[in-house]
Write a protein that holds these residues in place. Structure first.
Motif, short mmCIF file in Angstrom:
data_model
loop_
_atom_site.label_atom_id
_atom_site.label_comp_id
_atom_site.label_asym_id
_atom_site.label_seq_id
_atom_site.Cartn_x
_atom_site.Cartn_y
_atom_site.Cartn_z
N ASP A 43 0.82 -1.22 0.00
CA ASP A 43 0.00 0.00 0.00
C ASP A 43 0.85 1.27 0.00
O ASP A 43 0.38 2.34 0.41
CB ASP A 43 -0.94 0.02 1.22
CG ASP A 43 -1.95 -1.12 1.19
OD1 ASP A 43 -2.32 -1.54 0.07
OD2 ASP A 43 -2.33 -1.60 2.27
N GLY A 44 2.11 1.14 -0.42
CA GLY A 44 3.00 2.29 -0.46
C GLY A 44 3.43 2.81 0.89
O GLY A 44 4.03 3.88 1.00
N ARG A 45 3.16 2.02 1.95
CA ARG A 45 3.48 2.53 3.30
C ARG A 45 4.12 1.51 4.22
O ARG A 45 4.56 1.86 5.32
CB ARG A 45 2.21 3.09 3.96
CG ARG A 45 1.08 2.10 4.07
CD ARG A 45 -0.23 2.75 4.50
NE ARG A 45 -1.32 1.77 4.62
CZ ARG A 45 -1.53 1.03 5.70
NH1 ARG A 45 -0.76 1.15 6.76
NH2 ARG A 45 -2.53 0.17 5.73
N LEU A 46 4.19 0.24 3.80
CA LEU A 46 4.76 -0.81 4.66
C LEU A 46 5.86 -1.56 3.93
O LEU A 46 5.70 -1.96 2.77
CB LEU A 46 3.68 -1.81 5.08
CG LEU A 46 2.51 -1.28 5.91
CD1 LEU A 46 1.45 -2.37 6.06
CD2 LEU A 46 2.98 -0.81 7.28
N LEU A 47 7.01 -1.74 4.60
CA LEU A 47 8.06 -2.59 4.05
C LEU A 47 7.54 -4.02 3.97
O LEU A 47 6.91 -4.51 4.91
CB LEU A 47 9.30 -2.55 4.93
CG LEU A 47 10.00 -1.19 5.08
CD1 LEU A 47 11.04 -1.26 6.18
CD2 LEU A 47 10.64 -0.76 3.77
N ASN A 48 7.81 -4.71 2.86
CA ASN A 48 7.30 -6.08 2.75
C ASN A 48 8.23 -7.06 3.45
O ASN A 48 9.43 -6.81 3.65
CB ASN A 48 7.07 -6.47 1.29
CG ASN A 48 8.37 -6.60 0.51
OD1 ASN A 48 9.16 -7.52 0.72
ND2 ASN A 48 8.61 -5.67 -0.41
N ASP A 49 7.69 -8.20 3.85
CA ASP A 49 8.41 -9.19 4.64
C ASP A 49 9.65 -9.72 3.92
O ASP A 49 10.70 -9.93 4.54
CB ASP A 49 7.49 -10.36 5.01
CG ASP A 49 6.48 -9.99 6.07
OD1 ASP A 49 6.70 -8.96 6.74
OD2 ASP A 49 5.48 -10.71 6.23
N ILE A 50 9.54 -9.92 2.61
CA ILE A 50 10.68 -10.47 1.88
C ILE A 50 11.88 -9.53 1.94
O ILE A 50 13.01 -9.95 2.23
CB ILE A 50 10.28 -10.75 0.41
CG1 ILE A 50 9.22 -11.86 0.35
CG2 ILE A 50 11.51 -11.13 -0.41
CD1 ILE A 50 8.68 -12.10 -1.04
N ALA A 51 11.63 -8.25 1.68
CA ALA A 51 12.72 -7.26 1.71
C ALA A 51 13.30 -7.14 3.11
O ALA A 51 14.53 -7.04 3.29
CB ALA A 51 12.20 -5.90 1.23
N MET A 52 12.44 -7.16 4.15
CA MET A 52 12.94 -7.03 5.52
C MET A 52 13.82 -8.21 5.90
O MET A 52 14.91 -8.03 6.46
CB MET A 52 11.76 -6.89 6.50
CG MET A 52 11.06 -5.55 6.44
SD MET A 52 9.97 -5.25 7.85
CE MET A 52 8.68 -6.46 7.55
N HIS A 53 13.38 -9.43 5.59
CA HIS A 53 14.16 -10.61 5.99
C HIS A 53 15.44 -10.74 5.16
O HIS A 53 16.46 -11.20 5.67
CB HIS A 53 13.30 -11.86 5.87
CG HIS A 53 12.29 -11.97 6.97
ND1 HIS A 53 12.64 -12.26 8.28
CD2 HIS A 53 10.94 -11.81 6.98
CE1 HIS A 53 11.55 -12.28 9.04
NE2 HIS A 53 10.50 -12.00 8.28
N LYS A 54 15.38 -10.30 3.90
CA LYS A 54 16.60 -10.29 3.09
C LYS A 54 17.61 -9.30 3.66
O LYS A 54 18.82 -9.56 3.68
CB LYS A 54 16.26 -9.93 1.64
CG LYS A 54 17.41 -10.16 0.68
CD LYS A 54 16.99 -9.89 -0.76
CE LYS A 54 18.15 -10.11 -1.72
NZ LYS A 54 17.78 -9.82 -3.12
N THR A 55 17.13 -8.17 4.14
CA THR A 55 18.00 -7.17 4.76
C THR A 55 18.64 -7.72 6.03
O THR A 55 19.85 -7.57 6.26
CB THR A 55 17.22 -5.89 5.08
OG1 THR A 55 16.66 -5.36 3.87
CG2 THR A 55 18.12 -4.84 5.72
N VAL A 56 17.83 -8.37 6.87
CA VAL A 56 18.36 -8.96 8.11
C VAL A 56 19.45 -9.98 7.79
O VAL A 56 20.52 -9.99 8.42
CB VAL A 56 17.23 -9.61 8.93
CG1 VAL A 56 17.81 -10.42 10.09
CG2 VAL A 56 16.26 -8.55 9.46
N LYS A 57 19.20 -10.82 6.82
CA LYS A 57 20.18 -11.84 6.43
C LYS A 57 21.48 -11.19 5.94
O LYS A 57 22.59 -11.63 6.30
CB LYS A 57 19.60 -12.73 5.32
CG LYS A 57 20.52 -13.85 4.88
CD LYS A 57 19.86 -14.69 3.79
CE LYS A 57 20.81 -15.80 3.31
NZ LYS A 57 20.17 -16.62 2.23
N THR A 58 21.35 -10.14 5.15
CA THR A 58 22.53 -9.44 4.63
C THR A 58 23.33 -8.79 5.74
O THR A 58 24.56 -8.89 5.78
CB THR A 58 22.09 -8.38 3.60
OG1 THR A 58 21.41 -9.02 2.52
CG2 THR A 58 23.29 -7.62 3.05
#
Length: 506
Positions: free
Chosen positions: A46-61
């Motif tokens: 909805d243009g306002r929430l980070l999606n789960d895939i991007a967040m978990h990929k960031t944590v892994k990185t």
């Protein structure tokens, strides 16, 4: 003892780690740099929430980055984590940062647009010898614009559109619709319509930071077959920018990926980023674009050093850069400084022979201080090593031409001729008269090197006289300077070829 720190930047386009080694004096060097393209600001819910895939990929990185830092002996409390526009505008940012800290033990600070602008300002003004202009830092999710004068930040604005957002919200990634592109440019201009400070003075220098503008510079260097692949302080004429922008905007994604100099990972968002730059240029009418190899992360580094090391003095870009190189490469400072003193004394007293000004004097100063830097590789042919070290250094505060000339002058200090075909190879960088300038300044450095050959500073001062067709240099010394005087007189033929006068050193 030196120490290393890591800086992790959670950008809208990528997550990046840089590792710096900082010496007690405050000088530093980059020892590692790694980037993962994650696009946090892309496909937000909805243009306002980070999606789960991007967040978990960031944590892994970030977990992997922490391991890399640990391999360098960097604990978590010396890893500086920052998050920018994508996280800033996400309504679930607190949840994401809590998740990130819990998984990695690294505390991330959410930067405001004003803080991003501040770090961009520090990065640019501490690394370029420019005292007034417009700084533009185009990120993935936002763009910071700063006007500075007399090394002070006068005005700034952060707009919530970067290369990723512009691409996703306006123009798409493949074939570019020209109406949508115009709508994007108009939207940026609308955001800037009340910023009168952008229009106050014309013909300002625009300093560009960030991946969009670094890629622009690479494309331009490939187009003109520029002989040095060096981002920092690289100049792009406005008309050349317009040509590149128009060409890219009329290509599909497949064609853009084939453009030399353009990263394939940025080919989908480059037009969006350049459209932002195009709009800013239409508002502030700069005379030229300079690309900066320093950005947010270096701005954070400068700020960290300033706050943790009172010995560090960022007086001007070139002085700090020189100090760093002399320390990092183990230059024998007493000898270098005395050779510099003698070379500048010759330059000042024999101005009638050369009639050069302060810019040439600065070239001689830098070349003199760094002439022996090549010994860090090998003593034998160290003049050649000095050339390549200086030329490939990020010598902040110098243009590419000045860096090239300083390298060539430094490489010409010894009895051995510098035989590299640098004049032809780097012809596009040189200006008319530069070869003559190199020859004359090289003679001063040759003589100065001879006059401190024992490296004991026996010769304390010089007195120069121009008497008809002869230049006499009297040495004022403490101790036996027979070796130094003899070696200097061996260059009398070279002196006569360059200056048209006989040389006598006593």
């Amino acid at each position: 003892m030196s120490k290393k720190i890591g800086i992790i930047d959670l950008g809208s386009n990528s997550v990046r780690l840089v590792i710096f080694e900082i010496l007690p004096s405050g000088t530093f060097r980059l020892v590692d740099d790694i980037k993962e393209t994650i696009r946090l600001s892309e496909n937000m819910i909805d243009g306002r929430l980070l999606n789960d895939i991007a967040m978990h990929k960031t944590v892994k990185t970030v977990k992997l980055y922490r391991k890399l830092c640990n391999s360098y002996g960097i604990p978590c409390n010396r890893i500086i984590g920052v998050a920018t526009a994508a996280v800033r505008k996400a309504e679930n940012r607190d949840q994401f940062l809590k998740l990130l800290t819990g998984a990695t033990d690294i505390n991330f600070r959410l930067l405001s647009g004003e803080e991003e602008a501040f770090y961009a300002f520090k990065a640019a003004t501490y690394s370029l010898n420019i005292h007034e202009g417009i700084i533009v830092d185009i990120g993935g999710g936002s763009t910071e614009i700063i006007f500075f004068k007399d090394n002070s930040m006068i005005n700034s604005i952060s707009i919530p559109v970067g290369a990723v957002v512009a691409t996703e919200n306006f123009i798409g990634k493949d074939v570019i619709n020209q109406e949508n592109l115009s709508r994007l440019e108009d939207s940026i201009c609308e955001m800037l319509k009340d910023q009168d400070w952008l229009r106050q003075e014309k013909n300002k220098t625009l300093i560009g930071l960030g991946g969009t503008i670094r890629n622009l510079g690479k494309i331009h260097r490939n187009r003109i077959e520029y002989p040095i692949n060096y981002t920092h302080n690289y100049e792009i004429p406005i008309e050349d920018f317009n040509s590149i922008y128009n060409d890219l905007a009329n290509m599909d994604l497949k064609s853009r990926k084939k453009v030399k100099g353009l990263s394939s990972k940025r080919a989908d968002i480059i037009v969006g980023g350049l459209a932002i730059l195009k709009a800013i240029i239409s508002v502030c009418s700069p005379s030229r674009i300079l690309t900066s190899g320093f950005g947010l992360r270096e701005g954070i580094l400068f700020d960290y050093i300033s706050k943790t090391n009172p010995r560090a003095k960022f007086t001007d870009a070139l002085s700090f850069s020189l100090k760093s190189f002399m320390e990092l490469y183990g230059v024998r400072k007493n000898h270098a400084k005395h050779v510099c003193f003698l070379a500048l004394s010759l330059f000042d007293q024999l101005k009638y022979l050369h009639n050069y000004g302060e810019d040439a004097r600065k070239l001689l100063e830098v070349a003199s201080l760094l002439h022996d830097i090549g010994i860090s590789i090998s003593y034998y042919e160290h003049h050649r090593h000095s050339f390549y070290i200086i030329l490939n250094s990020r010598l902040a505060g110098f243009t590419h031409r000045e860096t090239l000339l300083a390298a060539a002058i430094a490489a010409s200090h010894s009895d051995e001729d510098f035989k590299e075909d640098w004049q032809t190879r780097y012809e596009k960088i040189l200006l008319p008269g530069d070869i003559e300038l190199w020859k004359k300044l090289s003679v001063f450095l040759k003589l100065a090197e001879c006059l401190d050959r024992s490296e004991m500073s026996v010769i304390k001062a010089l007195e120069c006289q121009i008497l008809g067709d002869t230049v006499k240099i009297r040495t004022i010394r403490e101790g036996d300077a027979e070796l130094e005087i003899s070696l200097a007189n061996e260059h009398s033929n070279t002196f006569r070829k360059v200056f048209g006068k006989f040389l006598v050193v006593t």
